[in-house]
Scaffold this motif. Structure first.
Motif, PDB file in Angstrom:
ATOM      1  N   TYR A   1      36.979  45.295  33.108  1.00  0.00           N
ATOM      2  CA  TYR A   1      38.591  44.528  33.789  1.00  0.00           C
ATOM      3  C   TYR A   1      39.676  46.041  33.228  1.00  0.00           C
ATOM      4  CZ  TYR A   1      35.859  40.261  34.281  1.00  0.00           C
ATOM      5  OH  TYR A   1      35.092  39.013  34.571  1.00  0.00           O
TER       6      TYR A   1
ATOM      7  N   TRP B   1      43.320  47.078  34.531  1.00  0.00           N
ATOM      8  CA  TRP B   1      44.332  46.747  35.345  1.00  0.00           C
ATOM      9  C   TRP B   1      44.936  48.184  36.561  1.00  0.00           C
ATOM     10  CZ3 TRP B   1      47.841  43.334  33.913  1.00  0.00           C
ATOM     11  CH2 TRP B   1      47.996  42.820  33.084  1.00  0.00           C
TER      12      TRP B   1
ATOM     13  N   ALA C   1      39.108  44.125  38.057  1.00  0.00           N
ATOM     14  CA  ALA C   1      40.653  43.751  38.891  1.00  0.00           C
ATOM     15  C   ALA C   1      41.269  44.055  39.793  1.00  0.00           C
ATOM     16  CB  ALA C   1      41.077  43.796  37.672  1.00  0.00           C
ATOM     17  N   ARG C   2      39.976  45.268  40.494  1.00  0.00           N
ATOM     18  CA  ARG C   2      40.727  46.044  41.694  1.00  0.00           C
ATOM     19  C   ARG C   2      39.617  45.287  42.668  1.00  0.00           C
ATOM     20  NH1 ARG C   2      38.891  52.261  40.043  1.00  0.00           N
ATOM     21  NH2 ARG C   2      40.330  52.279  42.294  1.00  0.00           N
TER      22      ARG C   2
ATOM     23  N   CYS D   1      37.562  37.388  40.983  1.00  0.00           N
ATOM     24  CA  CYS D   1      38.088  38.984  41.258  1.00  0.00           C
ATOM     25  C   CYS D   1      39.274  39.225  41.122  1.00  0.00           C
ATOM     26  CB  CYS D   1      37.593  39.645  41.533  1.00  0.00           C
ATOM     27  SG  CYS D   1      35.636  39.807  42.012  1.00  0.00           S
TER      28      CYS D   1
ATOM     29  N   VAL E   1      43.100  40.287  38.806  1.00  0.00           N
ATOM     30  CA  VAL E   1      43.831  40.319  37.793  1.00  0.00           C
ATOM     31  C   VAL E   1      43.967  38.940  37.191  1.00  0.00           C
ATOM     32  CG1 VAL E   1      46.435  41.072  36.847  1.00  0.00           C
ATOM     33  CG2 VAL E   1      45.371  42.633  38.557  1.00  0.00           C
ATOM     34  N   ASP E   2      43.835  38.531  38.163  1.00  0.00           N
ATOM     35  CA  ASP E   2      44.540  36.908  38.159  1.00  0.00           C
ATOM     36  C   ASP E   2      42.379  35.980  36.510  1.00  0.00           C
ATOM     37  OD1 ASP E   2      46.354  36.238  38.948  1.00  0.00           O
ATOM     38  OD2 ASP E   2      45.718  34.794  40.490  1.00  0.00           O
TER      39      ASP E   2
ATOM     40  N   MET F   1      40.605  38.680  35.382  1.00  0.00           N
ATOM     41  CA  MET F   1      41.259  39.063  34.298  1.00  0.00           C
ATOM     42  C   MET F   1      41.997  38.403  32.950  1.00  0.00           C
ATOM     43  SD  MET F   1      42.965  43.198  33.405  1.00  0.00           S
ATOM     44  CE  MET F   1      44.235  43.272  33.461  1.00  0.00           C
TER      45      MET F   1
END
Lengths: 246, 246
Positions: free
Chosen positions: A12, A14, A39-40, A46, A48-49, A51
């Motif tokens: 995980y 950014w 996160a990608r 999956c 960013v949420d 993460m």
């Protein structure tokens, strides 16, 4: 090699910048271990949420302060240097003898310090402000980094490489510690190109190691792929020419 | 418990300040393991000269960039968080399950980041200059540290403690990760007394853990001894009232 009960590691970090996540991603890529760059990815569980949900609610008893973090079954490991060691030690990308294994962890932690100092050249006051709001401070800190800290850290790696006839930082084989140095040299090459060019001749073994890492078959494939994120001005290593000196 | 071939651990750190060395020293003291505080001893092979010799010439294939470092037979471990984990894991001052063991390393590395940020409040430009030469920058960075970073880190520890019914950061027993938080709270209490007092009520579990650590039998004895060095303005945590806010 030993693994938890997951089919793949879940990394995980950014999306959109290599940052500290790249120090873990490089080790995963070099081992060839299956991993998901969570996160990608898009889809349920999956992005960013997902993460952010772990940052808020944790994983088992653990929850990290910040990305990057790695999940391997029941285990969550955060902090780039700790997660890089975790993967490296499970996949023969770490020294096998006891002394080397521990010193490699020390080297990776020292690289994390160097990376934090590189970051602080553009954010010497703090991360809640934009670079433009701390530019006078940044100019002073960057001068210290270029003149004193870059030669100090790079000179230390150079000494380690010269002591080791295998040409690695620790031990007889490539380790995650070497990958960390590679990524840091690449970051410096992006953020401080003039300064690195001026002093690269003082640390030829460092530059040679960086080239060897880039030529590693799995890593060469990775570096040429779209999985490799370019450095940019959202990351740790930012190219602001005024911070690179005259 | 497993040990190298030395009779005692040898800890190397600057005499005269607790600094990052204290994060290793506390673990040694809590375990009751025999150790020698090499740079504070006099005699052949001891003292600051002996420390400097290892920084210049290494120990086996390893040599550290900076103190603190720990020597255990053939093994040299540098970086406070790595050395604290090394000792803690050998003496039941670390979680015993795999997931806890790795997350404790992550927590200790995060504490090392927090400590570095505390240090940079008085040295935001760099360590080659005196505090007095970077005071305007220090005032800005300290404000960010007090307002944003202190609550962020302390709030994270608080969440970890509230999740764990045992009242420790990781696992069912006291670990080196808890000792690191104790030392950091003590440092903040020294350097930022007004600010810590103002926000301590938001993190009661953190304050409670610090009190529990101080009451640990071996540590209580140690803390009352002359081996415990007081905080001072040569160290990481410095009390400059102007940095503690209005």
């Amino acid at each position: 090699m030993r693994r938890g009960d997951a089919l793949a590691y879940d990394l995980y970090y950014w999306p959109g910048l290599p940052g500290r996540g790249e120090y873990v991603r490089l080790v995963l890529e070099a081992t060839g271990a299956p991993y998901r760059d969570m996160a990608r990815l898009e889809g349920p569980g999956c992005g960013v949420d997902a993460m952010m949900a772990i940052l808020r609610h944790g994983h088992g008893e653990a929850f990290p302060l910040a990305p990057p973090f790695l999940i391997d079954g029941a285990t969550l490991v955060s902090q780039a240097a700790v997660a890089a060691a975790y993967v490296g030690e499970r996949h023969r990308l770490a020294p096998e003898d006891e002394a080397g294994r521990h010193f490699a962890r020390s080297v990776a932690a020292t690289t994390a310090d160097f990376v934090a100092e590189a970051h602080d050249t553009h954010h010497p006051v703090g991360i809640s402000l934009y670079y433009e709001e701390q530019k006078p401070e940044a100019l002073r800190r960057a001068a210290e980094f270029r003149d004193s800290r870059m030669p100090k850290f790079l000179g230390w790696y150079e000494k380690l490489l010269r002591r080791n006839s295998a040409g690695y930082l620790v031990g007889a084989h490539l380790s995650y510690a070497d990958l960390g140095l590679f990524q840091t040299v690449e970051g410096l090459r992006y953020a401080f190109p003039r300064r690195l060019k001026a002093i690269a001749g003082d640390t030829p073994e460092v530059m040679h190691l960086a080239a060897r890492v880039a030529a590693h078959p799995r890593l060469a494939t990775y570096l040429a792929s779209e999985r490799r994120l370019p450095f940019n001005e959202d990351g740790i290593f930012r190219h602001y020419p005024e911070l690179d000196g005259d």
